[in-house]
Enzyme design. Structure first.
Site, PDB file in Angstrom:
ATOM      1  N   ARG A 145       0.815  -1.234   0.000  1.00  0.00           N
ATOM      2  CA  ARG A 145       0.000   0.000   0.000  1.00  0.00           C
ATOM      3  C   ARG A 145       0.838   1.270   0.000  1.00  0.00           C
ATOM      4  NH1 ARG A 145      -2.586  -3.132   3.762  1.00  0.00           N
ATOM      5  NH2 ARG A 145      -4.426  -4.197   2.962  1.00  0.00           N
ATOM      6  N   LYS A 167       1.536  11.581 -10.300  1.00  0.00           N
ATOM      7  CA  LYS A 167       0.639  10.698 -11.055  1.00  0.00           C
ATOM      8  C   LYS A 167       1.427   9.486 -11.511  1.00  0.00           C
ATOM      9  CE  LYS A 167      -2.592  13.837 -13.344  1.00  0.00           C
ATOM     10  NZ  LYS A 167      -3.062  14.197 -14.695  1.00  0.00           N
ATOM     11  N   GLU A 209       6.031  20.249 -23.816  1.00  0.00           N
ATOM     12  CA  GLU A 209       5.568  20.536 -22.443  1.00  0.00           C
ATOM     13  C   GLU A 209       6.243  21.795 -21.892  1.00  0.00           C
ATOM     14  OE1 GLU A 209       3.120  18.797 -21.224  1.00  0.00           O
ATOM     15  OE2 GLU A 209       3.197  16.870 -22.259  1.00  0.00           O
ATOM     16  N   LYS A 251       5.526  23.430 -12.919  1.00  0.00           N
ATOM     17  CA  LYS A 251       4.761  22.234 -12.570  1.00  0.00           C
ATOM     18  C   LYS A 251       4.709  22.059 -11.054  1.00  0.00           C
ATOM     19  CE  LYS A 251       3.205  17.755 -13.367  1.00  0.00           C
ATOM     20  NZ  LYS A 251       3.101  16.555 -14.154  1.00  0.00           N
ATOM     21  N   GLU A 261      -7.190  16.596  -9.360  1.00  0.00           N
ATOM     22  CA  GLU A 261      -7.479  17.191 -10.671  1.00  0.00           C
ATOM     23  C   GLU A 261      -8.434  18.397 -10.611  1.00  0.00           C
ATOM     24  OE1 GLU A 261      -6.593  16.112 -14.836  1.00  0.00           O
ATOM     25  OE2 GLU A 261      -6.188  14.791 -13.163  1.00  0.00           O
ATOM     26  N   ARG A 265      -4.796  22.374 -11.311  1.00  0.00           N
ATOM     27  CA  ARG A 265      -4.043  21.313 -11.965  1.00  0.00           C
ATOM     28  C   ARG A 265      -4.512  21.141 -13.413  1.00  0.00           C
ATOM     29  NH1 ARG A 265      -0.797  16.336  -9.595  1.00  0.00           N
ATOM     30  NH2 ARG A 265      -0.206  15.514 -11.592  1.00  0.00           N
ATOM     31  N   ASN A 269      -3.293  20.725 -18.411  1.00  0.00           N
ATOM     32  CA  ASN A 269      -3.845  20.020 -19.578  1.00  0.00           C
ATOM     33  C   ASN A 269      -3.969  20.927 -20.788  1.00  0.00           C
ATOM     34  OD1 ASN A 269      -4.131  17.534 -18.318  1.00  0.00           O
ATOM     35  ND2 ASN A 269      -6.114  18.105 -17.461  1.00  0.00           N
ATOM     36  N   HIS A 272      -3.983  19.587 -24.298  1.00  0.00           N
ATOM     37  CA  HIS A 272      -4.063  18.132 -24.204  1.00  0.00           C
ATOM     38  C   HIS A 272      -5.389  17.529 -24.663  1.00  0.00           C
ATOM     39  CE1 HIS A 272      -0.219  18.435 -22.286  1.00  0.00           C
ATOM     40  NE2 HIS A 272      -0.162  17.143 -22.026  1.00  0.00           N
ATOM     41  N   HIS A 276      -4.529  14.739 -27.011  1.00  0.00           N
ATOM     42  CA  HIS A 276      -4.848  13.332 -26.723  1.00  0.00           C
ATOM     43  C   HIS A 276      -5.658  12.714 -27.857  1.00  0.00           C
ATOM     44  CE1 HIS A 276      -4.297  13.896 -22.111  1.00  0.00           C
ATOM     45  NE2 HIS A 276      -3.229  13.325 -22.640  1.00  0.00           N
ATOM     46  N   HIS A 288       4.154  12.023 -27.672  1.00  0.00           N
ATOM     47  CA  HIS A 288       3.172  12.816 -26.931  1.00  0.00           C
ATOM     48  C   HIS A 288       3.392  14.320 -27.122  1.00  0.00           C
ATOM     49  CE1 HIS A 288       0.517  13.990 -23.693  1.00  0.00           C
ATOM     50  NE2 HIS A 288       1.515  14.631 -23.103  1.00  0.00           N
TER      51      HIS A 288
HETATM   52  N1  LIG Z   1       2.770  10.901 -14.698  1.00  0.00           N
HETATM   53  C1  LIG Z   1       2.608  11.999 -15.400  1.00  0.00           C
HETATM   54  O1  LIG Z   1       2.193  13.048 -14.875  1.00  0.00           O
HETATM   55  C2  LIG Z   1       2.975  11.994 -16.839  1.00  0.00           C
HETATM   56  C3  LIG Z   1       3.078  13.197 -17.542  1.00  0.00           C
HETATM   57  C4  LIG Z   1       3.487  13.159 -18.864  1.00  0.00           C
HETATM   58  C5  LIG Z   1       3.764  11.945 -19.472  1.00  0.00           C
HETATM   59  N2  LIG Z   1       3.633  10.790 -18.758  1.00  0.00           N
HETATM   60  C6  LIG Z   1       3.919   9.500 -19.379  1.00  0.00           C
HETATM   61  O2  LIG Z   1       5.263   9.508 -19.807  1.00  0.00           O
HETATM   62  C7  LIG Z   1       5.395   8.581 -20.886  1.00  0.00           C
HETATM   63  C8  LIG Z   1       6.270   9.180 -21.964  1.00  0.00           C
HETATM   64  O3  LIG Z   1       7.543   9.418 -21.429  1.00  0.00           O
HETATM   65  P1  LIG Z   1       8.773   9.837 -22.361  1.00  0.00           P
HETATM   66  O4  LIG Z   1       8.319  10.835 -23.327  1.00  0.00           O
HETATM   67  O5  LIG Z   1       9.860  10.159 -21.433  1.00  0.00           O
HETATM   68  O6  LIG Z   1       9.060   8.536 -23.222  1.00  0.00           O
HETATM   69  P2  LIG Z   1       9.797   7.137 -22.900  1.00  0.00           P
HETATM   70  O7  LIG Z   1       9.799   6.829 -21.470  1.00  0.00           O
HETATM   71  O8  LIG Z   1       9.151   6.156 -23.808  1.00  0.00           O
HETATM   72  O9  LIG Z   1      11.291   7.400 -23.396  1.00  0.00           O
HETATM   73  C9  LIG Z   1      11.543   7.636 -24.770  1.00  0.00           C
HETATM   74  C10 LIG Z   1      12.680   6.755 -25.284  1.00  0.00           C
HETATM   75  O10 LIG Z   1      13.932   7.300 -24.899  1.00  0.00           O
HETATM   76  C11 LIG Z   1      14.731   6.301 -24.261  1.00  0.00           C
HETATM   77  N3  LIG Z   1      15.581   7.054 -23.332  1.00  0.00           N
HETATM   78  C12 LIG Z   1      15.191   7.605 -22.167  1.00  0.00           C
HETATM   79  N4  LIG Z   1      16.177   8.352 -21.679  1.00  0.00           N
HETATM   80  C13 LIG Z   1      17.217   8.258 -22.532  1.00  0.00           C
HETATM   81  C14 LIG Z   1      18.513   8.831 -22.561  1.00  0.00           C
HETATM   82  N5  LIG Z   1      18.904   9.712 -21.642  1.00  0.00           N
HETATM   83  N6  LIG Z   1      19.331   8.484 -23.572  1.00  0.00           N
HETATM   84  C15 LIG Z   1      18.912   7.641 -24.547  1.00  0.00           C
HETATM   85  N7  LIG Z   1      17.685   7.111 -24.590  1.00  0.00           N
HETATM   86  C16 LIG Z   1      16.845   7.417 -23.590  1.00  0.00           C
HETATM   87  C17 LIG Z   1      13.735   5.384 -23.654  1.00  0.00           C
HETATM   88  O11 LIG Z   1      14.309   4.135 -23.354  1.00  0.00           O
HETATM   89  C18 LIG Z   1      12.682   5.330 -24.760  1.00  0.00           C
HETATM   90  O12 LIG Z   1      13.071   4.477 -25.776  1.00  0.00           O
HETATM   91  C19 LIG Z   1       3.987   8.252 -21.359  1.00  0.00           C
HETATM   92  O13 LIG Z   1       3.650   6.933 -20.984  1.00  0.00           O
HETATM   93  C20 LIG Z   1       3.109   9.255 -20.609  1.00  0.00           C
HETATM   94  O14 LIG Z   1       1.832   8.715 -20.309  1.00  0.00           O
HETATM   95  C21 LIG Z   1       3.258  10.797 -17.459  1.00  0.00           C
HETATM   96 ZN   LIG Z   2       1.548  16.056 -21.529  1.00  0.00          ZN
END
Ligand SMILES: NC(=O)c1ccc[n+]([C@@H]2O[C@H](COP(=O)([O-])OP(=O)(O)OC[C@H]3O[C@@H](n4cnc5c(N)ncnc54)[C@H](O)[C@@H]3O)[C@@H](O)[C@H]2O)c1
Ligand SMILES: [Zn+2]
Length: 394
Positions: A145, A167, A209, A251, A261, A265, A269, A272, A276, A288
Site C-alpha cells: 500500500r 501521477k 511541455e 509544474k 485534478e 491542476r 492540460n 491536451h 490526446h 506525446h
Molecule cells: N505521470 C505523469 O504526470 C505523466 C506526464 C506526462 C507523461 N507521462 C507519461 O510519460 C510517458 C512518456 O515518457 P517519455 O516521453 O519520457 O518517453 P519514454 O519513457 O518512452 O522514453 C523515450 C525513449 O527514450 C529512451 N531514453 C530515455 N532516456 C534516454 C537517454 N537519456 N538516452 C537515450 N535514450 C533514452 C527510452 O528508453 C525510450 O526508448 C507516457 O507513458 C506518458 O503517459 C506521465
Molecule cells: Zn503532456
C-alpha cells in the site's frame, strides 16, 4: 545513511536545512519533496549520494532500481552509489518505452519485491523516461500500500512533467493510463547530462511541455525560446538548463497547491484535449509532445475564435513551436474521429467538451461546451495547408 552524509553546498536563498549539490537547483514541491536539477549528478558518486540520501531517508535497506535497456549505464551508476551507501540494490530492466507500462510488467516487479523481502521501509528508484517513472511510481504506490520511490528522469518530458506531480500508472488493453494512483515521489533527481544521449526527436518532443508551461505561466521561458531556439535544444547548454529548471518550477507550483485534478491542476492540460485526440486517432504512434504541440495550436485558435486570445498571441504559439521543430498543423478530413476521441477523453465532463484556453499569454481559463461550429472552425484553422486562421503569420 543519514543527512550528515550530504555535501555542504547550499542553494542561495534556499532552505539551509536542505542541503544541495553545488551548481544544481533544488526545487521544493510544497513541503512534500524536492526536485534536484543539475549536471554531473550521476557521474560523481559523491554528488549522487548527496542527492539520494535525503530523498531515501535513513531507513532504506533495499532498493529495486527499475530502468529500460537504453539507460542501463545510468542505472548502473545509481546502483553503484546505492551500494556504496550500504543499500542492497537490485536492477530490474523492463521493456522499452510504452511496453513497460503494462499490468504484466508491474506484476513481474511485485514478484521481485516479494522474492527479495521488500518491506514498508524499502524503496524503488525509477531511471528512465516517463514510461519508467510512471511504472516505478505505480509499483511503489501499490507495494504494501505504498513504499517510497525516487525518480531519476532521463528524458526532457520526464524531467519537466512525468516525474513531478505524483501521477503514476499503467495502460490496459482498453487505453492509456487507465489504472493508476497518486503517489508523490520522495525525491526527483534530474541530471541534465543524461539528455546528451537522448534521441533528438525525443528532446524536441519534450519541448512541447516546456512551451506549454511557458504559455500558461512563464513569460521568461517563452523569451528564452524566442531568443535562441537552437541554443534551447543544445543538451549541453545553459539555456536548456534554465528552461528545465523553470519548467519544473511551474509544474511544482501547480501540483503543490493542488494534488488532485481540480482547476489549478487542470491548466497543465493546456493543449491536451485535442492533443490526446490526435494520439488516439493515430493509434499512439506519435510522440506525446508532438501531439501536444498540435493541441496547443488548436486551443489557441479556439480561444481566438471565441474572442479570448488575439491573433498575435496565436501566431506566437505557432512561431515558438515551429522554431523548435514541433508541428502546428493537422491534416483535414479527420474531424469525426478527433471529435469522438475528445468526447471519450476522461477529462471531459459528461458530454460537454471543455478546454483550457488562454485569455492572453500566462492567463489560463476554461472554455466549456464550445459550439460544434467553433470547434470545427478551429480545426479548419490548423489545416495542414495553413491557408486559414492565423496560420499565415508563421
Ligand atoms: N505521470 C505523469 O504526470 C505523466 C506526464 C506526462 C507523461 N507521462 C507519461 O510519460 C510517458 C512518456 O515518457 P517519455 O516521453 O519520457 O518517453 P519514454 O519513457 O518512452 O522514453 C523515450 C525513449 O527514450 C529512451 N531514453 C530515455 N532516456 C534516454 C537517454 N537519456 N538516452 C537515450 N535514450 C533514452 C527510452 O528508453 C525510450 O526508448 C507516457 O507513458 C506518458 O503517459 C506521465
Ligand atoms: Zn503532456
Amino acid at each position: 545513511m543519514t543527512d550528515s552524509d550530504v555535501g555542504a553546498a547550499r542553494t542561495p536563498g534556499g532552505d539551509p536545512a536542505r542541503p544541495t549539490v553545488a551548481g544544481s537547483a533544488r526545487i521544493a514541491v510544497g513541503s512534500d519533496y524536492d526536485v534536484l536539477v543539475g549536471r554531473g549528478l550521476l557521474a560523481s558518486s559523491d554528488a549522487l549520494a548527496s542527492a539520494l540520501a535525503p530523498a531515501l531517508g535513513g531507513r532504506v535497506e533495499r532498493v529495486l532500481l527499475v530502468h529500460s535497456a537504453p539507460v542501463s549505464g545510468y542505472a548502473e551508476r545509481v546502483a553503484a552509489t546505492l551500494r556504496a551507501l550500504g543499500v542492497t540494490a537490485y536492477l530490474a530492466v523492463v521493456p522499452d518505452a510504452e511496453a513497460a507500462k503494462t499490468p504484466e510488467v508491474a506484476a513481474g516487479l511485485w514478484s521481485m519485491l516479494g522474492e527479495h523481502g521488500f518491506t514498508r521501509s524499502d524503496a524503488l528508484v525509477g531511471v528512465g523516461g516517463g514510461t519508467v517513472t510512471d511504472l516505478a511510481g505505480f509499483v511503489a504506490a501499490t507495494w504494501l500500500r505504498g513504499v517510497a520511490v525516487v525518480h531519476v528522469p532521463t528524458t526532457l518530458a520526464a524531467m519537466v512533467d512525468a516525474a513531478v506531480g505524483g501521477k503514476t500508472g499503467v495502460n490496459t488493453a482498453q487505453g492509456k493510463n487507465l489504472v493508476g494512483a497518486f503517489h508523490p515521489p520522495a525525491g526527483v533527481i534530474c541530471d541534465l547530462d543524461t539528455l546528451v544521449t537522448l534521441p533528438r526527436a525525443d528532446l524536441v518532443a519534450g519541448m512541447g511541455e516546456v512551451v506549454k508551461h511557458g504559455l500558461i505561466a512563464d513569460e521568461r521561458t517563452l523569451a528564452l525560446l524566442e531568443a535562441d531556439p537552437v541554443a534551447a535544444l543544445d543538451p549541453r547548454g545553459d539555456v536548456l538548463a534554465e528552461l528545465v529548471e523553470r519548467s519544473v518550477r511551474v509544474k511544482a507550483q501547480v501540483v503543490a497547491t493542488d494534488l488532485r485534478e481540480a482547476f489549478l491542476r487542470e491548466v497543465l492540460n493546456y493543449g491536451h484535449t485535442f492533443g490526446h485526440a490526435v494520439e488516439h486517432v493515430e493509434g499512439y504512434t506519435r510522440r506525446h509532445g508532438e501531439a501536444v504541440a498540435v493541441g496547443l495550436t488548436y486551443a489557441a485558435e479556439l480561444a481566438h475564435l471565441a474572442g479570448r486570445l488575439d491573433a498575435a498571441d496565436v501566431a506566437r504559439h505557432r512561431r515558438i513551436l515551429g522554431s523548435l521543430g514541433l508541428p502546428t498543423a493537422y491534416p483535414p478530413g479527420r474531424w469525426e474521429a478527433l471529435s469522438a476521441a475528445m468526447r471519450r477523453d476522461k477529462k471531459t465532463r459528461g458530454s460537454l467538451l471543455r478546454f483550457v484556453v488562454l485569455d492572453g499569454i500566462g492567463h489560463p481559463g476554461r472554455l466549456e461546451g464550445p459550439s460544434e461550429d467553433l470547434l470545427q472552425a478551429a480545426y479548419a484553422a490548423i489545416g495542414a495547408d495553413g491557408a486559414s486562421g492565423s496560420a499565415g503569420d508563421r
